[in-house]
Write an enzyme that holds these catalytic residues in place. Sequence first.
Site, PDB file in Angstrom:
ATOM      1  N   ARG A  33       5.800   2.457   3.866  1.00 28.71           N
ATOM      2  CA  ARG A  33       5.557   3.245   2.662  1.00 28.71           C
ATOM      3  C   ARG A  33       5.712   4.730   2.995  1.00 28.71           C
ATOM      4  O   ARG A  33       5.063   5.220   3.924  1.00 28.71           O
ATOM      5  CB  ARG A  33       4.137   2.960   2.155  1.00 28.71           C
ATOM      6  CG  ARG A  33       3.744   3.818   1.005  1.00 28.71           C
ATOM      7  CD  ARG A  33       2.347   3.540   0.452  1.00 28.71           C
ATOM      8  NE  ARG A  33       2.101   4.556  -0.544  1.00 28.71           N
ATOM      9  CZ  ARG A  33       0.996   5.293  -0.629  1.00 28.71           C
ATOM     10  NH1 ARG A  33      -0.018   5.092   0.182  1.00 28.71           N
ATOM     11  NH2 ARG A  33       0.902   6.227  -1.544  1.00 28.71           N
TER      12      ARG A  33
ATOM     13  N   HIS B  99       3.380  12.240  -3.886  1.00 26.61           N
ATOM     14  CA  HIS B  99       2.195  12.292  -3.020  1.00 26.61           C
ATOM     15  C   HIS B  99       1.800  13.761  -2.837  1.00 26.61           C
ATOM     16  O   HIS B  99       1.918  14.328  -1.760  1.00 26.61           O
ATOM     17  CB  HIS B  99       2.507  11.605  -1.680  1.00 26.61           C
ATOM     18  CG  HIS B  99       1.304  11.190  -0.878  1.00 26.61           C
ATOM     19  ND1 HIS B  99       1.108   9.908  -0.396  1.00 26.61           N
ATOM     20  CD2 HIS B  99       0.234  11.887  -0.458  1.00 26.61           C
ATOM     21  CE1 HIS B  99      -0.022   9.846   0.286  1.00 26.61           C
ATOM     22  NE2 HIS B  99      -0.574  11.031   0.272  1.00 26.61           N
TER      23      HIS B  99
ATOM     24  N   GLU C  12      -3.036   8.575  -5.527  1.00 29.37           N
ATOM     25  CA  GLU C  12      -4.395   9.117  -5.658  1.00 29.37           C
ATOM     26  C   GLU C  12      -4.519  10.265  -6.663  1.00 29.37           C
ATOM     27  O   GLU C  12      -4.808  11.414  -6.282  1.00 29.37           O
ATOM     28  CB  GLU C  12      -4.930   9.549  -4.293  1.00 29.37           C
ATOM     29  CG  GLU C  12      -5.066   8.391  -3.336  1.00 29.37           C
ATOM     30  CD  GLU C  12      -5.907   8.714  -2.103  1.00 29.37           C
ATOM     31  OE1 GLU C  12      -6.295   9.872  -1.915  1.00 29.37           O
ATOM     32  OE2 GLU C  12      -6.167   7.773  -1.327  1.00 29.37           O
TER      33      GLU C  12
ATOM     34  N   ASN D 102      -5.994   2.327  -1.993  1.00 27.90           N
ATOM     35  CA  ASN D 102      -6.227   3.107  -0.776  1.00 27.90           C
ATOM     36  C   ASN D 102      -7.724   3.074  -0.520  1.00 27.90           C
ATOM     37  O   ASN D 102      -8.513   3.489  -1.382  1.00 27.90           O
ATOM     38  CB  ASN D 102      -5.798   4.563  -0.956  1.00 27.90           C
ATOM     39  CG  ASN D 102      -4.301   4.712  -1.131  1.00 27.90           C
ATOM     40  OD1 ASN D 102      -3.550   3.733  -1.080  1.00 27.90           O
ATOM     41  ND2 ASN D 102      -3.855   5.937  -1.338  1.00 27.90           N
TER      42      ASN D 102
ATOM     43  N   TYR E 297     -10.949   3.840   2.312  1.00 31.17           N
ATOM     44  CA  TYR E 297     -11.398   4.422   3.584  1.00 31.17           C
ATOM     45  C   TYR E 297     -12.886   4.246   3.859  1.00 31.17           C
ATOM     46  O   TYR E 297     -13.291   4.018   4.981  1.00 31.17           O
ATOM     47  CB  TYR E 297     -11.061   5.921   3.630  1.00 31.17           C
ATOM     48  CG  TYR E 297      -9.575   6.151   3.752  1.00 31.17           C
ATOM     49  CD1 TYR E 297      -8.955   6.144   4.998  1.00 31.17           C
ATOM     50  CD2 TYR E 297      -8.773   6.328   2.621  1.00 31.17           C
ATOM     51  CE1 TYR E 297      -7.587   6.317   5.126  1.00 31.17           C
ATOM     52  CE2 TYR E 297      -7.401   6.505   2.743  1.00 31.17           C
ATOM     53  CZ  TYR E 297      -6.825   6.495   3.994  1.00 31.17           C
ATOM     54  OH  TYR E 297      -5.464   6.650   4.120  1.00 31.17           O
TER      55      TYR E 297
ATOM     56  N   GLU F  62      -3.138   2.035   1.666  1.00 26.49           N
ATOM     57  CA  GLU F  62      -3.632   2.897   2.754  1.00 26.49           C
ATOM     58  C   GLU F  62      -4.971   2.364   3.215  1.00 26.49           C
ATOM     59  O   GLU F  62      -5.826   2.005   2.396  1.00 26.49           O
ATOM     60  CB  GLU F  62      -3.866   4.346   2.280  1.00 26.49           C
ATOM     61  CG  GLU F  62      -2.621   5.165   2.113  1.00 26.49           C
ATOM     62  CD  GLU F  62      -2.921   6.601   1.677  1.00 26.49           C
ATOM     63  OE1 GLU F  62      -4.010   7.137   1.998  1.00 26.49           O
ATOM     64  OE2 GLU F  62      -2.056   7.172   0.992  1.00 26.49           O
TER      65      GLU F  62
HETATM   66  C1  FCB Z   1      -5.712   9.794   1.525  1.00 20.84           C
HETATM   67  C2  FCB Z   1      -4.350  10.417   1.325  1.00 20.84           C
HETATM   68  C3  FCB Z   1      -3.507  10.435   2.584  1.00 20.84           C
HETATM   69  C4  FCB Z   1      -4.322  10.756   3.823  1.00 20.84           C
HETATM   70  C5  FCB Z   1      -5.562   9.888   3.886  1.00 20.84           C
HETATM   71  C6  FCB Z   1      -6.404  10.123   5.122  1.00 20.84           C
HETATM   72  O1  FCB Z   1      -6.587  10.264   0.553  1.00 20.84           O
HETATM   73  O2  FCB Z   1      -3.650   9.700   0.340  1.00 20.84           O
HETATM   74  O3  FCB Z   1      -2.453  11.336   2.384  1.00 20.84           O
HETATM   75  O4  FCB Z   1      -4.596  12.087   3.868  1.00 20.84           O
HETATM   76  O5  FCB Z   1      -6.340  10.090   2.746  1.00 20.84           O
END
Ligand code: FCB
Length: 452
Positions: free
Chosen positions: A71, A115, A160, A285, A287, A345
């Site tokens: 990607r 992006h 995002e 995405n 985290y 992500e």
């Molecule tokens: C996300 C973004 C990506 C990167 C990660 C750590 O929010 O999409 O570009 O910075 O965080």
Amino acid sequence: MSAFLWGAATAAFQIEGAANLNGRTDSIWDTFSRIPGKINNGDTADRACNHYELYENDLDLMQWMGLSAYRFSISWSRILPNGIGEINQEGIEFYNRLIDGLISRGITPFLTIYHWDLPQALHDRGGWQSRESVDWFKQFTQVLADNFGDRVKNWITINEPHCIAWFGYYRGWFAPGIKDLQSSIDVVHHLLLSHGYAVTILRNSIPEVSIGISLGLTPVSAASNSPEDIAAADFMDGYDIRWFLDPIYGRAYPQSVLDRFKLSPPLHKGDLEIISTPLDFLGVNFYLRQVVKNSPENEFFGVSGVDTPDAKRTAMGWEINPESLKDLLIRLKDDYKPSTIFITENGSAWDDVLLNGEIDDEERISYLNSHLNAMKDAISEGVPVQGYFAWSLLDNFEWTHGFSKRFGLIHVDYETLIRTPKKSAYWYRNMISEEKKIASSISVNPVKNIPR
Ligand code: FCB
């Protein structure tokens, strides 16, 4: 059912460099990075990983890792230096070489149209705050579809929108650094409208296309069971998650958020129909998890974040909580019913140390492993996840953190630009190869078992 895709992700601004080469012009992130104090250490992405010139090397690394998909995003101002109008053929050719290089190595391209790097030329004409941005995005999308649609079948419209709008136009942390709630609400609306129109453009221009959007989804927990904290968590969930998913899946903007905003999006008749144009997949995405409490004195809608002292955190300070990925995926299946989900992500930053040519990043491996297990648990409960993209292929320019936060499976020395696969890259490579073996045995067995 097609094979599960194992990938890695990047974004143009974070890796390409070559900021002024071959016709590229500034984006809002170039301008923002030059403002003293905005980026850690005064870093800029002028050179970054110089992926623009070293892409062949990076393609070979992807192939070595056994990736089945990659990607990447397109730098808008490399393709259209004025944002609209004249096409920069050298920009088109760079992405042609990249796409052809992927395909010749058996790697499926996933192209993200946007992006975060709006051409400065368009910001100067009103940017995302202006409804005209929807027309600019339509033109950009058509140029990409016409040039790459013969070979790229997997498209992500926008990455995002919550970061773009809330961080860039309300908090002022990200480019272009504006702090105005109404502007940020307008920006979300124009982003989502652009997304909706782009889906139809892509579908009309590209045979067998598959289209999605990548949302950054951060689950929220309440700090306590008090009704006030639960209401604070509900607001935060509305602000970060439902504000985006609800209109994309055919509902109105969430009322509980509108109540705290006391402002409205600039809705025209028919907008919500456009925004909810059906998708082929949802990009997730993921985290971290966030915990919030009611804080009437806090100017951020009376809500504030809470530290969870026992939680393990990454170098970003982000709480590691893989169970919340599983819960999120199940919720998405139940509440929004996407036919396919890709995790577009997922990853973590650590203070990696390069020692004797090796990077022993056990913590990254453990993060990846626990999140992949959470994803598999969700799949076993019926969530239609069809692929996973690790963030990121390479260490890169981590926005306001500059080069200080390393998310890559592959280490980049920013002096020499030498790439060194970390232990996690070897781990991921091995895992992919094992998974591919299992997948091929599953698809072969039933045929063998057919009685003759
Ligand atoms: C996300 C973004 C990506 C990167 C990660 C750590 O929010 O999409 O570009 O910075 O965080």
